[in-house]
Design a protein around this motif. Sequence first.
Motif, PDB file in Angstrom:
ATOM      1  N   ILE A 113       0.839  -1.201   0.000  1.00 52.67           N
ATOM      2  CA  ILE A 113       0.000   0.000   0.000  1.00 52.67           C
ATOM      3  C   ILE A 113       0.875   1.252   0.000  1.00 52.67           C
ATOM      4  O   ILE A 113       0.621   2.211  -0.743  1.00 52.67           O
TER       5      ILE A 113
ATOM      6  N   LEU B 121       2.352   1.872  -3.356  1.00 63.19           N
ATOM      7  CA  LEU B 121       1.321   2.399  -4.254  1.00 63.19           C
ATOM      8  C   LEU B 121       1.136   3.897  -4.035  1.00 63.19           C
ATOM      9  O   LEU B 121       1.062   4.676  -5.003  1.00 63.19           O
ATOM     10  N   VAL B 122       1.073   4.309  -2.781  1.00 69.28           N
ATOM     11  CA  VAL B 122       0.878   5.722  -2.463  1.00 69.28           C
ATOM     12  C   VAL B 122       2.021   6.569  -3.010  1.00 69.28           C
ATOM     13  O   VAL B 122       1.815   7.685  -3.504  1.00 69.28           O
TER      14      VAL B 122
ATOM     15  N   SER C 297      -5.272   4.314  -3.012  1.00 66.10           N
ATOM     16  CA  SER C 297      -4.798   3.296  -2.068  1.00 66.10           C
ATOM     17  C   SER C 297      -5.901   2.834  -1.119  1.00 66.10           C
ATOM     18  O   SER C 297      -5.714   1.865  -0.366  1.00 66.10           O
TER      19      SER C 297
END
Length: 337
Positions: free
Chosen positions: A307, A310-311, A319
Amino acid sequence: MRIFADRLVEQLNKQLHPTYLIFGSEPLLIQESRQAIQKAAFAQGFEERHRFAIDSSFDWNAVYDCCQAMSLFSAQQIIELELPESGVNAGIAKELLSVSEMLHSDIIFVLIGSKLTKAQENAKWFKALANNGCWVNCLSPDIQRLPQFVQTRCRALNLKPDQEAVQMLAQWHEGNLFALTQSLEKLALQYPDGILNLVRLEESLSRHNHFTAFHWIDALLAGKAKRSQRILRQLEAEGVESVILIRTVQKELTQLLNMANQIQIKPIGQVFESYRIWQSKRPLYSAALNRLQARKIIQLLQLLAKIELLVKTQYDQSSWPLLHQLSTEICLPQVKL
């Protein structure tokens, strides 16, 4: 004597103590407690009020002068002293001990501060003041105590909510007692008969609940899947940065992993002591440790790392779906093979 803020008026009607220690994290309860003490003291002749806020340049002589103002012509006084956000250091503790020795029957002394630590509760300055007075707990009521808090407020306004209305008011206003007070006053004006049900609430009010990352963490530790998802949706709607949640849950999962490894060789109470886990929080951590084994926590940390990546790299992709997945997996009961 220790009481919750919602019982303070009842106590004041019986007896006015020489010292009041108002501590907690809920601004509404702190404000109302101060006002209740002022009103009760004024009714008994304490007409003069002095209010001080301690900072790095605070002159304690001003407080001492008030304490020493004893004569036939001196008015009875209320002395309010606000502690700094940083709490009580050694210097302030020494001064508070001195003040406690100077108090007399013509003074009502009110000390206001944020949530107490165990060390502060056991400190000499606190015991010296508490022995002669009343400790008023102004912590925000948790989700278990909030319905009772709502009912008490309703009775004061002659409102008669049914059980569903009480639960709805508590859910809609969790973490925002100022909004709850405003909503109840509005309902009292709108419905003179005082009867409250779901239909009337939905016609009259919008949601005012205010959640923080810490409400989410508590729900995750307790394994309350529906509640954690509701809080997460609210945080998303309020525009909370996902990176704040990532950092908060990362800290908790890392600590849980360390604790899960340590309870294999130490009693769980000893582990809690080493991490300074509050007594009120220990059932939450116990629930999480019973539900999550070390291997599962490692998997959760791996999902969290995904996560975070991804951010930081995929700015066009949200996210939040993965955060909802993480929330669900933390709350899932452990499958025993």
